[in-house]
Write an enzyme that holds these catalytic residues in place. Structure first.
Site, PDB file in Angstrom:
ATOM      1  N   ARG A  52      19.418   3.295  12.959  1.00 11.67           N
ATOM      2  CA  ARG A  52      17.995   3.494  13.232  1.00 11.67           C
ATOM      3  C   ARG A  52      17.579   4.917  12.834  1.00 11.67           C
ATOM      4  O   ARG A  52      16.404   5.178  12.588  1.00 11.67           O
ATOM      5  CB  ARG A  52      17.677   3.237  14.714  1.00 11.67           C
ATOM      6  CG  ARG A  52      16.175   2.993  14.925  1.00 11.67           C
ATOM      7  CD  ARG A  52      15.829   2.628  16.346  1.00 11.67           C
ATOM      8  NE  ARG A  52      16.001   3.762  17.222  1.00 11.67           N
ATOM      9  CZ  ARG A  52      16.740   3.774  18.336  1.00 11.67           C
ATOM     10  NH1 ARG A  52      17.355   2.664  18.733  1.00 11.67           N
ATOM     11  NH2 ARG A  52      16.864   4.855  19.065  1.00 11.67           N
ATOM     12  N   TYR A 104      -7.620   2.598   3.198  1.00  9.15           N
ATOM     13  CA  TYR A 104      -7.003   1.294   3.431  1.00  9.15           C
ATOM     14  C   TYR A 104      -7.506   0.754   4.782  1.00  9.15           C
ATOM     15  O   TYR A 104      -7.348   1.408   5.813  1.00  9.15           O
ATOM     16  CB  TYR A 104      -5.485   1.437   3.394  1.00  9.15           C
ATOM     17  CG  TYR A 104      -4.774   0.153   3.745  1.00  9.15           C
ATOM     18  CD1 TYR A 104      -5.007  -1.006   3.011  1.00  9.15           C
ATOM     19  CD2 TYR A 104      -3.893   0.089   4.812  1.00  9.15           C
ATOM     20  CE1 TYR A 104      -4.383  -2.189   3.340  1.00  9.15           C
ATOM     21  CE2 TYR A 104      -3.258  -1.085   5.134  1.00  9.15           C
ATOM     22  CZ  TYR A 104      -3.521  -2.219   4.399  1.00  9.15           C
ATOM     23  OH  TYR A 104      -2.905  -3.398   4.739  1.00  9.15           O
ATOM     24  N   ASP A 177      -2.526   9.919   1.244  1.00 10.73           N
ATOM     25  CA  ASP A 177      -2.033   8.581   0.893  1.00 10.73           C
ATOM     26  C   ASP A 177      -2.184   8.467  -0.622  1.00 10.73           C
ATOM     27  O   ASP A 177      -3.285   8.318  -1.142  1.00 10.73           O
ATOM     28  CB  ASP A 177      -2.847   7.502   1.622  1.00 10.73           C
ATOM     29  CG  ASP A 177      -2.380   6.086   1.277  1.00 10.73           C
ATOM     30  OD1 ASP A 177      -1.694   5.921   0.251  1.00 10.73           O
ATOM     31  OD2 ASP A 177      -2.720   5.145   2.027  1.00 10.73           O
ATOM     32  N   LYS A 202       3.953  -1.157  -2.872  1.00  9.44           N
ATOM     33  CA  LYS A 202       3.129  -1.259  -4.076  1.00  9.44           C
ATOM     34  C   LYS A 202       3.906  -0.751  -5.299  1.00  9.44           C
ATOM     35  O   LYS A 202       4.922  -1.321  -5.632  1.00  9.44           O
ATOM     36  CB  LYS A 202       1.815  -0.503  -3.853  1.00  9.44           C
ATOM     37  CG  LYS A 202       1.176  -0.789  -2.485  1.00  9.44           C
ATOM     38  CD  LYS A 202       0.802  -2.248  -2.317  1.00  9.44           C
ATOM     39  CE  LYS A 202      -0.114  -2.489  -1.151  1.00  9.44           C
ATOM     40  NZ  LYS A 202       0.454  -3.075   0.036  1.00  9.44           N
TER      41      LYS A 202
HETATM   42  N1  PLP Z   1      -2.207   2.531   1.961  1.00 15.83           N
HETATM   43  C1  PLP Z   1      -2.732   1.841   0.950  1.00 15.83           C
HETATM   44  C2  PLP Z   1      -3.564   2.572  -0.074  1.00 15.83           C
HETATM   45  C3  PLP Z   1      -2.517   0.460   0.842  1.00 15.83           C
HETATM   46  O1  PLP Z   1      -3.074  -0.216  -0.168  1.00 15.83           O
HETATM   47  C4  PLP Z   1      -1.733  -0.186   1.832  1.00 15.83           C
HETATM   48  C5  PLP Z   1      -1.494  -1.627   1.770  1.00 15.83           C
HETATM   49  O2  PLP Z   1      -2.166  -2.361   1.061  1.00 15.83           O
HETATM   50  C6  PLP Z   1      -1.201   0.570   2.875  1.00 15.83           C
HETATM   51  C7  PLP Z   1      -1.445   1.935   2.904  1.00 15.83           C
HETATM   52  C8  PLP Z   1      -0.361  -0.067   3.950  1.00 15.83           C
HETATM   53  O3  PLP Z   1       0.899  -0.348   3.422  1.00 15.83           O
HETATM   54  P1  PLP Z   1       1.833  -1.564   3.924  1.00 15.83           P
HETATM   55  O4  PLP Z   1       1.095  -2.835   3.595  1.00 15.83           O
HETATM   56  O5  PLP Z   1       3.090  -1.355   3.152  1.00 15.83           O
HETATM   57  O6  PLP Z   1       2.005  -1.403   5.395  1.00 15.83           O
END
Ligand code: PLP
Length: 380
Positions: A52, A104, A177, A202
């Protein structure tokens, strides 16, 4: 040749090039073990205790990403959401946070619920507008500025270098992000950010077969130690099989992203001239609001994501998505297969996304096939 002399493409292709000491294998092994032998004197001389907290399979992906982002350390999480939320959970009740208005959607929703319960004061502003950020910052109280750039799914561009200066001037950290840009196009830490986050689900993995998230820090400071503690205590870690798939995906990152950028740029230009399209949102188009900042902070392309606003409104947009064949109707992005999604119906009532918008994630298919498929759907 030493690792520090190698270019990022080479580092990624080799996943730092470690050769397994025991077997000579050029591909790292998977270590499924959850636990590690303790020494007779009760120490952990070999450095690991329990998975973990740590697992050798994490190293290739984590260390490769640290090198690509130019950071001090990377943590792998069970999802992008687990990575992003660990940063906010490392804050104290009463802290003030400034976040991008366009971001997001699931993180926006989580912040709304979490912030209320935890006592965080979260202020959403247009982070592409430096004046808006300047007036939102409360020196001494704002602990974090959270920016998504390009921001999903309107691709709003925020000026990372300028925001780092503003955040630091107010005594706050800047976290970015950078899922859409990937380290191929933008290196937020080199622009002054403190933490860079990816939904590794992604582009980093790139094959739509792993859910994962990452955080990379510029410095191993006290805030980073708190984030690590959140991860280890809550246990939002990646399994070793997923970590292994992630390092495999990273090896082809540069080739995939560059191909996707070239196709997205081509599609954006052609779709801007299409009578069935009212507007194309893509940072690579000279008329796009954030184009000049994107030219400065993205190198080698403007990403594989674009959105179109369909002439004829929401019903027409839904009909276009229904009529595609090469483009698959699905959420997510950054994989080898192209995806189309009607975002407003996914994001719900509080979304800033217009109903006529279709989000396009450009994959690795021939760009002629991608255009022809959209063209026939738009002409119906
Ligand atoms: N940040 C962005 C720009 C995203 O497009 C996404 C998911 O689509 C996330 C964060 C969240 O990631 P996860 O789906 O891997 O939890």
């Amino acid at each position: 040749m030493a690792d520090h002399d190698l270019r990022p493409e080479t580092l990624a292709a080799h996943a730092l090039g470690g050769i397994d000491g025991a077997t000579g294998a050029i591909i790292p092994p998977i270590h499924p073990s959850t636990t590690y032998e303790r020494d007779a004197d009760l120490g952990y001389g070999r450095g690991r205790c329990y998975s973990r907290a740590d697992n050798p399979t994490y190293d290739a992906a984590a260390d490769t990403l640290t090198a690509l982002e130019g950071g001090a350390q990377t943590l792998l999480f069970a999802s992008g959401m687990a990575a992003a939320t660990a940063v906010f959970q490392a804050l104290e009740p009463g802290d003030h946070v400034v976040v991008s208005k366009v971001m997001y959607w699931a993180l926006r929703a989580w912040l709304r619920g979490f912030a209320t319960r935890w006592g965080l004061e979260v202020e959403a502003v247009d982070t592409s507008c430096l004046d808006a950020v300047r007036s939102a910052l409360r020196p001494g109280r704002t602990r974090l500025v959270w920016v998504e750039s390009p921001a999903n799914p309107l691709w709003v561009i925020s000026d990372i270098a300028a925001l780092a200066e503003l955040a630091h001037g107010a005594g706050a950290k800047l976290a970015v992000d950078s899922t859409i840009a990937s380290p191929v196009l933008t290196r937020p830490l080199a622009l002054g950010a403190d933490i860079v986050m990816h939904s590794a689900t992604k582009y980093l993995n790139g094959h739509s077969d792993v859910v994962a998230g990452t955080l990379t820090t510029a410095a191993r400071d006290e805030f980073w130690a708190r984030i690590k503690a959140v991860q280890v205590q809550i246990g939002g870690v990646l399994g070793p099989f997923e970590a292994w798939l992630l390092q495999r995906g990273l090896r082809t990152l540069f080739a995939r992203v560059r191909w996707q950028c070239a196709s997205a740029q081509d599609l954006a230009q052609r779709l801007s001239e299409h009578t069935g399209v009212a507007e194309v949102l893509y940072p690579g188009l000279p008329g796009f609001a954030g184009h000049e900042v994107a030219r400065r902070q993205m190198s080698g392309g403007f990403g594989g994501m674009l959105s179109i606003r369909v002439a004829g409104g929401e019903a027409a947009a839904i009909a276009v998505a229904a009529a595609t064949g090469v483009w698959k109707r699905a959420t997510s992005l950054g994989g080898v297969e192209s995806l189309v999604e009607h975002r407003a119906s996914m994001e719900g009532a509080e979304s800033p996304v217009p109903g006529d918008l279709l989000r396009l994630s450009v994959g690795l298919e021939a760009v002629e096939d991608l255009f022809a498929d959209l063209d026939q759907a738009l002409r119906r």
